[in-house]
Design an enzyme around this catalytic site. Structure first.
Site, PDB file in Angstrom:
ATOM      1  N   HIS A  19     -16.656  -8.062   1.702  1.00 50.38           N
ATOM      2  CA  HIS A  19     -15.328  -7.619   1.263  1.00 50.38           C
ATOM      3  C   HIS A  19     -15.075  -6.176   1.682  1.00 50.38           C
ATOM      4  CE1 HIS A  19     -12.779  -5.890  -2.137  1.00 50.38           C
ATOM      5  NE2 HIS A  19     -12.006  -6.807  -1.598  1.00 50.38           N
ATOM      6  N   ASN A  28     -12.077  -2.762   1.169  1.00 53.47           N
ATOM      7  CA  ASN A  28     -10.834  -2.138   0.706  1.00 53.47           C
ATOM      8  C   ASN A  28     -10.621  -0.928   1.592  1.00 53.47           C
ATOM      9  OD1 ASN A  28      -8.996  -2.859  -1.367  1.00 53.47           O
ATOM     10  ND2 ASN A  28     -10.711  -2.978  -2.784  1.00 53.47           N
ATOM     11  N   PRO A  70      -4.780 -15.169  -0.058  1.00 58.44           N
ATOM     12  CA  PRO A  70      -3.552 -14.827  -0.782  1.00 58.44           C
ATOM     13  C   PRO A  70      -3.809 -14.152  -2.129  1.00 58.44           C
ATOM     14  CG  PRO A  70      -4.039 -17.149  -1.081  1.00 58.44           C
ATOM     15  CD  PRO A  70      -5.159 -16.585  -0.243  1.00 58.44           C
ATOM     16  N   ASN A  71      -5.057 -13.783  -2.406  1.00 59.44           N
ATOM     17  CA  ASN A  71      -5.388 -13.098  -3.668  1.00 59.44           C
ATOM     18  C   ASN A  71      -4.736 -13.766  -4.876  1.00 59.44           C
ATOM     19  OD1 ASN A  71      -5.601 -10.215  -1.776  1.00 59.44           O
ATOM     20  ND2 ASN A  71      -7.222 -10.703  -3.222  1.00 59.44           N
ATOM     21  N   LYS A  86      -4.221 -11.327   5.338  1.00 60.33           N
ATOM     22  CA  LYS A  86      -3.932 -11.084   3.920  1.00 60.33           C
ATOM     23  C   LYS A  86      -2.623 -11.783   3.593  1.00 60.33           C
ATOM     24  CE  LYS A  86      -5.758  -9.324   1.387  1.00 60.33           C
ATOM     25  NZ  LYS A  86      -6.634  -9.750   0.300  1.00 60.33           N
ATOM     26  N   HIS A 108     -11.148  -2.631   6.604  1.00 63.87           N
ATOM     27  CA  HIS A 108      -9.816  -2.035   6.743  1.00 63.87           C
ATOM     28  C   HIS A 108      -9.851  -0.876   7.742  1.00 63.87           C
ATOM     29  CE1 HIS A 108      -9.131  -4.120   2.930  1.00 63.87           C
ATOM     30  NE2 HIS A 108      -7.909  -3.647   2.800  1.00 63.87           N
ATOM     31  N   HIS A 139       0.833  -1.205   0.000  1.00 57.42           N
ATOM     32  CA  HIS A 139       0.000   0.000   0.000  1.00 57.42           C
ATOM     33  C   HIS A 139       0.866   1.253   0.000  1.00 57.42           C
ATOM     34  CE1 HIS A 139      -3.997  -1.731   1.781  1.00 57.42           C
ATOM     35  NE2 HIS A 139      -3.410  -2.594   0.969  1.00 57.42           N
TER      36      HIS A 139
END
Ligand code: GKR
Ligand code: MG
Length: 413
Positions: free
Chosen positions: A310, A312, A212-213, A183, A339, A25
């Site tokens: 979900h 972000n 783990p996207n 994450k 988040h 990020h």
């Protein structure tokens, strides 16, 4: 009641160096705040991901809702879709531009009739919405770049199982979370398995997830699933693509969750046909607002797909919207992602309404979303956006400034 104006304010707020499968990020998150103004002066609030492309779509979308009735949200969504190019444009792009406008319209409707947004969605079925603590591997600081000094934060580093456990303890002590999500996709799977095992030892009985996207191949995902059977509540997006997820799903009893392979309605039927996902992460920002997300919940129920939510990087307007949605969806059985703890210090809503009690956010009871915009903070965050001069989120580009040969190809292991 007519919508007479829509004010869109791009903002930037601080973010720690959180790691994921595509990089890290950046020091600032780009986002937009929407203020939808009615002819009687009532203002509805919305929030969504920012950046040049997102803001430009939102500006075009806002133009067409001006002059429409604030209760005519179905027609307004259609008008927005047409204005953004109809079927020639990805539905996710059209729905993402519409979503903050729908939330702002619902906030304004709630203020008009004196009822919270969850009542406009059929009423709350829970008084508080449980969230899971969102753990990230992270650096101790943003590195010194472009003449700016390094920026540390109060969280410290988390680069190994012990660091992850320390971070988890801090999140649990501060917020009372009753479940945890790590994450992943950052370190080799063995290290991430060790982190999950360390969490299981440190917090016995607490539901655990890892995401783990899509950083793992099917074979790696199957191996991790074998090792973590009985330890994970669900495994989120281990391998890329629907076929990959379906192969993993066939070989494990751990439910597979996704926010990646099912991101619009056309993905649902193939996912059901292959039984590729057992849990869908709702996201009103992506799926075209709160009402469509609630409708999606019904579809998922029909196909036996469980629901989580979900997240972000976001601030309080989004958190309030997420809470009203989650409060009104009986089928949502898993604690939602957020988040918020990472970004709350820069919140654009006045403190007091949004708080975590035992890991859950009590549903705001005031009219609309129940939160109030802090105009001073909004102005500061807008200035931060202008000063940053950034156009988009770029976790990979930022990582490469520190690790020049960073390879973002997925799957990585
Ligand atoms: O904030 O780095 C992050 C996350 O990886 C986020 O971008 C994802 O969209 O949280 C998300 C997820 O569940 O995939
Ligand atoms: Mg995910």
């Amino acid at each position: 009641m007519k919508i007479v104006d829509v004010v869109i304010t791009p903002i930037a707020f601080r973010d720690p160096p959180l790691l994921n499968s595509t990089g890290v990020h950046e020091p600032l998150v780009l986002r937009c705040v929407v203020q939808l103004v009615l002819e009687n002066g009532i203002v509805g609030l919305g929030e969504c991901p920012g950046g040049a492309a997102e803001t430009s779509r939102l500006v075009r979308a806002a133009q067409v809702v001006k002059g429409m009735d604030v209760f005519a949200t179905t027609a307004a969504r259609q008008a927005v879709h047409r204005a953004l190019g109809g079927a020639a444009v990805r539905v996710e792009e059209r729905d993402s531009a519409w979503a903050p406008l729908e939330v702002a319209a619902l906030d304004a409707q709630g203020k008009l009739v004196g009822r919270p947004v969850c009542d406009l969605l059929g009423g709350a079925v829970r008084a508080a919405v449980p969230f899971s603590g969102y753990l990230f591997y992270k650096w101790a600081e943003h590195p010194a770049l472009d003449g700016h000094p390094a920026q540390s934060d109060a969280w410290g580093p988390a680069l190994d199982p012990d660091g992850v456990v320390v971070q988890a303890r801090r999140l649990i002590d501060g917020y009372g979370f009753g479940s945890l999500k790590l994450k992943g996709g950052v370190f080799p799977p063995e290290e991430e398995i060790a982190a999950i095992r360390a969490l299981a030892r440190a917090f016995p009985g607490l539901p655990l997830r890892i995401d783990p996207n899509a950083a793992w191949t099917v074979a790696t995902s199957q191996r991790v699933a074998r090792e973590l059977t009985g330890v994970l509540e669900y495994l989120e997006d281990p391998a890329p693509g629907l076929d990959g997820m379906a192969q993993v799903a066939r070989s494990t009893s751990i439910p597979l969750a996704t926010n990646m392979v099912v991101s619009n309605l056309t993905h649902l039927s193939p996912a059901v046909a292959q039984d590729a996902v057992q849990v869908l992460l709702l996201d009103h920002h992506l799926w075209g607002g709160l009402r469509r997300s609630r409708d999606l919940a019904l579809l998922c129920q029909a196909f036996g797909i469980g629901l989580s939510m979900h997240s972000n990087s976001h601030l309080g307007i989004s958190l309030a919207a997420m809470v009203h949605l989650a409060a009104s969806v009986p089928e949502l059985a898993y604690a939602c992602d957020t988040h918020y703890p990472w970004n709350a210090a820069d919140d654009v809503v006045r403190p007091g309404v949004l708080r975590f009690v035992d890991g859950a956010v009590p549903v705001p009871t005031g009219p609309g979303l129940g939160v109030e915009l802090d105009e001073v903070v909004l102005t500061e965050l807008h200035q931060a956006y202008l000063d940053a001069g950034r156009e988009r989120r770029d976790d990979t580009g930022y990582m490469r400034r520190v690790v020049p040969d960073y390879d973002a190809t997925l799957p990585r292991w």
